[in-house]
Design an enzyme around this catalytic site. Structure first.
Site, PDB file in Angstrom:
ATOM      1  N   ASP A 370      56.778  72.494  19.250  1.00  0.00           N
ATOM      2  CA  ASP A 370      56.222  73.715  19.805  1.00  0.00           C
ATOM      3  C   ASP A 370      55.845  74.605  18.613  1.00  0.00           C
ATOM      4  O   ASP A 370      56.464  74.511  17.553  1.00  0.00           O
ATOM      5  CB  ASP A 370      57.266  74.409  20.675  1.00  0.00           C
ATOM      6  N   ASP A 568      62.239  75.826  21.510  1.00  0.00           N
ATOM      7  CA  ASP A 568      63.283  76.852  21.499  1.00  0.00           C
ATOM      8  C   ASP A 568      64.244  76.729  22.664  1.00  0.00           C
ATOM      9  O   ASP A 568      65.180  77.507  22.769  1.00  0.00           O
ATOM     10  CB  ASP A 568      62.665  78.261  21.460  1.00  0.00           C
ATOM     11  N   ASP A 572      60.279  75.836  26.595  1.00  0.00           N
ATOM     12  CA  ASP A 572      60.007  74.419  26.369  1.00  0.00           C
ATOM     13  C   ASP A 572      60.959  73.502  27.125  1.00  0.00           C
ATOM     14  O   ASP A 572      60.966  72.292  26.903  1.00  0.00           O
ATOM     15  CB  ASP A 572      60.112  74.109  24.872  1.00  0.00           C
TER      16      ASP A 572
END
Length: 685
Positions: A370, A568, A572
Site C-alpha cells: 500500500d 496499515d 487495507d
C-alpha cells in the site's frame, strides 16, 4: 506429535482456545511449563545418577558376573519404572487416543531390554548367555530425557526476549486527578486516566501525550536506537523511557490491550501454532510407529526362527529396531526451529502470529505495498518553497505559517510545521477568513495575504506565468499552494506525502531476494507513477478502493504468485486477509486490530525483507532438521534389523543397542543445535 481431535481424550482450554494432546506429559508441559521443567530436571538428574554406576559396573570388572547382574537389576529397576514412568503413561495415552507416538517405541524398547536382562539374572539357565543389557535401557532413558531437557531449554531461550520485555513494564503509575498526583499499581490504570511521567521514568501504558514535550527511547519495543521526539497529540508506547521532559499521558490501551501484552500473546500463539510442514512431520510419525514396530517384530522372529540366532539376540534385534527408529528428533525438528525463529523475529520487531504464516512468508514471490502510510509517512509535509522576485524562502514560509497557524487542515499543519522547523517567527494576523475549497485570506502587518489554489488567486497578477511550475509540482503528485501579497504572487509552496527514508532501500532489498514488487494506491495514476519511479517499483495499480485492492491481490494470485500484502491493517484489511501473507506495518499501537499474519511493530518497510529472509531461514532449518531425523532412522533401521550380521556375525548385537541409543540422542542434539544457529540471524544482512 499430530493429534486427531476427534479421538483425543486429553485437552486444555486456554484463552478461549481448546488444545488437544497425545499424552498427559505433553498436557502438563503446556499448562504448567515451569513445573514440568522442574520435574524433568529432577528426572534427568536421577536417571544420570543411576545410569553412571550401571555403565561402570557393566564395562568394568568390579564384581563377579552374577553379583554384577543383581546390582544392575537393583539400580536399573527404579530407573526403568520410576524415572521412566512418563513413557509408560505416554504409551497408555497413545493407546487410548488410538495413535502411535514415540513413547510407545521407548517403552517397548527399554522394557524388552530390562525384562530380558531381569530374566537372565533371576533365572540364569533360561537363556544361553549370562550377558545382560540393563545399560541399554538406562542409557536410552537418560539420553532421551537429556534431549527433552535440551528442547525445554531451547523453548526457554526462545522466549527470553519476550520475558525481558515484560520485565520492562513498570509496576506503578502516577495518576493525575483533580490536580492531585496519586501513585497506583499499573493494573489499576483505566482508559482515559491522565498519568504523569517524569524524565528517566518508563511510560506505564500506551497512550497519547496530552501535555508536555520530550524525547522517548523506544528501542526496547521497536528496536530503534534513536530517541523519538514527542509533543502533545503524539502516541507513546508503554514500557518505553521518557528521557528529557515532563509528560502527561492520557491512557489509551491498558492491561491486555497494550503493545507489550500483544507482543507476548502473539509470540505465545506462534510457539503453540503448528506450521503445515510440522503437521506433515507429525502425521508421518503417526504412521511411522506401527510400521517400525512391525519391522522390529518381523526381523526379530525371522532371525530367531530362520536365522537360529537364539532368544538372546532375537530380543536384541527387536530392541535395536525399536530404539533406533525412535522419532525423538522428528518430534522436535519443527518446534525447535519455529520457536527460535519467532523469538528472533520478536527481537527485531517482527511478530509472526503462527507457523502457518512463517511457512507462507518463506514461499512469497510477490510483495504488494500500500502507498500511504506504508511506503510514505502518511502525513503531508512541505517539499518545495519557490519564492518570486523580492522574496526568499524564509519570508514566504513566515507569511504562510502565520496565516495557517490556527487551521486544523493537514496542508495548513504541514506549512506550520515547516515554519517551526526553520525557526521562523509567527506574525500577528487580522481578519483571518477561510474560503471553503480555495484557501485562506488574512491581513499580516498591514498587507493583504492570500494562500490557496488557483481559484483563490485568480485575480492576482503573475499567476499565468506560474503555470509551468504549477504543472511540474502537480505532475509529481504534489499539492501546489500559492501565496499572494497585496495582489501580487509572492511564491509557491509544494506539499506532498513524502516517502519514508527507508522506502527505496526496502524495495531494493525485496528485489534482491528475487521477489516482484507491486504498489497499490487510491491516488491517481500521475501520483502513483511518480512514487513508483522514485522507489524503483515497476508495477502499480492506481485509483483503487479497498475492495479493489482485494481484487488486485486475487489477480496476482491467479498468475500463480504467492502474494504478501503490506499495509496499515485498517483500510487495507480486506487485502491483508486475501493475501497469502498479510504483513501489517506501523508503530505497533494498533497491533490488536491488525489483520495480518505478520506484524511489524516498527514503522519501517525494510522489515518486510527481514521478515521474508527470517522465514526462509527458519524453513531451511526445519527441512535440515527433518533430513537429519529421517537420515538416522533410514540408515540405521536396516542395520538394527540385521543387515550387518552376514558380514560381522551375530556378535554385532552385543554393542548395537547402546550405539542405537547414542545415535538417537545425537540426532536430537543435532536438530536442536542446528535450530539454535538461527540466533545468529542478523536483520541487516
Amino acid at each position: 506429535m499430530y493429534v486427531d481431535e476427534t479421538t483425543a481424550t486429553l485437552k486444555a482450554r486456554v484463552r478461549g482456545t481448546t488444545y488437544y494432546f497425545c499424552s498427559e506429559t505433553c498436557l502438563q508441559q503446556f499448562v504448567a511449563p515451569e513445573r514440568a521443567l522442574r520435574l524433568l530436571k529432577l528426572s534427568l538428574a536421577a536417571s544420570a545418577a543411576l545410569a553412571v554406576p550401571i555403565l561402570l559396573i557393566t564395562y568394568l570388572p568390579l564384581f563377579p558376573q552374577r553379583l554384577s547382574n543383581y546390582i544392575l537389576l537393583v539400580l536399573d529397576t527404579p530407573l526403568q519404572f520410576i524415572v521412566g514412568w512418563r513413557f509408560y503413561r505416554g504409551t497408555w495415552d497413545s493407546i487410548r487416543n488410538r495413535m502411535g507416538n514415540m513413547d510407545v517405541l521407548i517403552a517397548l524398547g527399554t522394557t524388552a531390554a530390562w525384562a530380558y536382562s531381569a530374566a537372565v539374572t533371576l533365572f540364569p539357565g533360561l537363556a544361553p548367555s549370562s550377558g545382560v543389557y540393563f545399560d541399554t535401557s538406562a542409557v536410552i532413558i537418560t539420553l532421551i530425557l537429556a534431549g527433552n531437557y535440551l528442547e525445554h531449554v531451547t523453548k526457554a531461550r526462545a522466549s527470553d526476549a519476550v520475558r525481558k520485555l515484560m520485565d520492562l513494564q513498570p509496576t506503578m503509575a502516577r495518576r493525575l486527578k483533580d490536580g492531585v498526583e496519586t501513585e497506583i499499581p499499573v493494573e489499576q490504570v483505566e482508559v482515559g486516566d491522565v498519568l504523569v511521567v517524569k524524565p528517566g521514568e518508563r511510560i506505564p501504558v500506551d497512550g497519547v501525550v496530552s501535555f508536555g514535550a520530550s524525547t522517548v527511547d523506544e528501542s526496547a519495543v521497536t528496536g530503534e536506537s534513536m530517541p523519538v521526539d514527542k509533543v502533545a497529540g503524539d502516541k507513546v508506547i508503554g514500557a518505553t523511557i521518557n528521557r528529557t521532559g515532563l509528560l502527561q499521558v492520557r491512557a489509551d490501551n491498558v492491561g491486555q490491550d497494550t503493545v507489550l501484552a500483544q507482543i507476548v500473546k502473539l509470540v505465545e500463539e506462534a510457539q503453540i501454532g503448528r506450521a503445515p510442514i510440522q503437521r506433515l512431520a507429525d502425521r508421518i510419525a503417526t504412521y511411522f510407529v506401527p510400521v517400525v514396530v512391525s519391522i522390529a517384530i518381523v526381523a526379530s522372529l525371522a532371525w530367531y526362527f530362520l536365522g537360529h540366532i537364539g532368544l538372546n539376540f532375537a530380543v536384541l534385534v527387536f530392541v535395536s529396531c525399536v530404539v533406533i527408529a525412535c522419532p525423538c528428533a522428528l518430534g522436535i525438528a519443527t518446534p525447535a526451529a519455529l520457536l527460535v525463529g519467532t523469538s528472533k523475529g520478536a527481537q527485531n520487531g517482527i511478530l509472526i502470529k503462527g507457523g502457518e504464516y512463517l511457512e507462507r512468508a518463506g514461499k512469497v514471490n510477490a510483495v504488494v505495498f500500500d502507498k500511504t502510510g506504508t511506503l510514505t509517512t502518511g502525513k503531508p509535509s512541505v517539499t518545495d518553497v519557490m519564492p518570486m522576485e523580492g522574496y526568499d524562502a524564509d519570508s514566504i514560509t513566515t507569511l504562510a505559517g502565520s496565516v495557517e497557524r490556527s487551521s486544523e487542515h493537514p496542508t495548513a499543519k504541514a506549512i506550520v510545521n515547516e515554519s517551526s522547523k526553520r525557526g521562523l517567527p509567527i506574525l500577528e494576523t487580522k481578519d483571518s477568513e477561510i474560503v471553503a475549497g480555495s484557501g485562506i485570506e488574512a491581513e499580516v502587518g498591514g498587507r493583504k495575504v492570500l494562500l490557496g489554489n488557483r481559484k483563490l488567486l485568480s485575480g492576482s497578477s503573475g499567476l499565468s506565468a506560474l503555470e509551468e511550475k504549477l504543472d511540474g509540482l502537480e505532475s509529481q503528485g504534489k499539492t501546489a499552494v500559492i501565496l499572494s501579497v497585496d495582489g501580487h504572487i509572492a511564491g509557491i509552496i509544494g506539499i506532498a506525502d513524502t516517502l519514508k527514508p527507508t522506502a527505496k532501500d526496502a524495495v531494493r532489498a525485496i528485489k534482491d531476494l528475487g521477489i516482484k514488487v507491486v504498489m497499490l494506491t487510491g491516488d491517481n495514476a500521475k501520483v502513483a507513477e511518480s512514487i513508483s519511479d522514485e522507489v524503483g517499483i515497476d508495477r502499480y495499480v492506481a485509483d483503487v478502493l479497498p475492495q479493489g485492492k482485494e481484487e488486485a491481490i486475487e489477480s496476482l494470485q491467479k498468475e500463480g504468485l504467492v502474494v504478501a500484502m503490506v499495509g496499515d491493517g485498517i483500510n487495507d484489511a480486506p487485502a491483508l486477509a486475501k493475501a497469502d501473507v498479510g504483513i501489517a506495518i506501523g508503530s505497533g499501537t494498533d497491533i490488536a486490530k491488525e489483520a495480518g499474519g505478520i506484524v511489524l511493530i516498527k514503522d519501517d518497510p525494510k522489515d518486510v525483507a527481514t521478515a521474508i529472509r527470517l522465514s526462509r531461514s527458519t524453513l531451511s532449518k526445519i527441512r535440515q532438521n527433518l533430513f537429519w531425523a529421517f537420515a538416522y532412522n533410514t540408515v540405521l533401521i536396516p542395520i538394527a534389523a540385521g543387515a550387518l550380521v552376514p558380514f560381522f556375525g551375530i556378535g554385532v548385537y552385543n554393542t548395537l543397542p547402546f550405539l542405537a541409543a547414542a545415535a538417537m540422542a545425537v540426532s536430537s542434539v543435532t536438530v536442536v543445535t542446528n535450530s539454535l544457529t538461527l540466533f545468529r540471524f542478523k536483520a541487516g544482512e
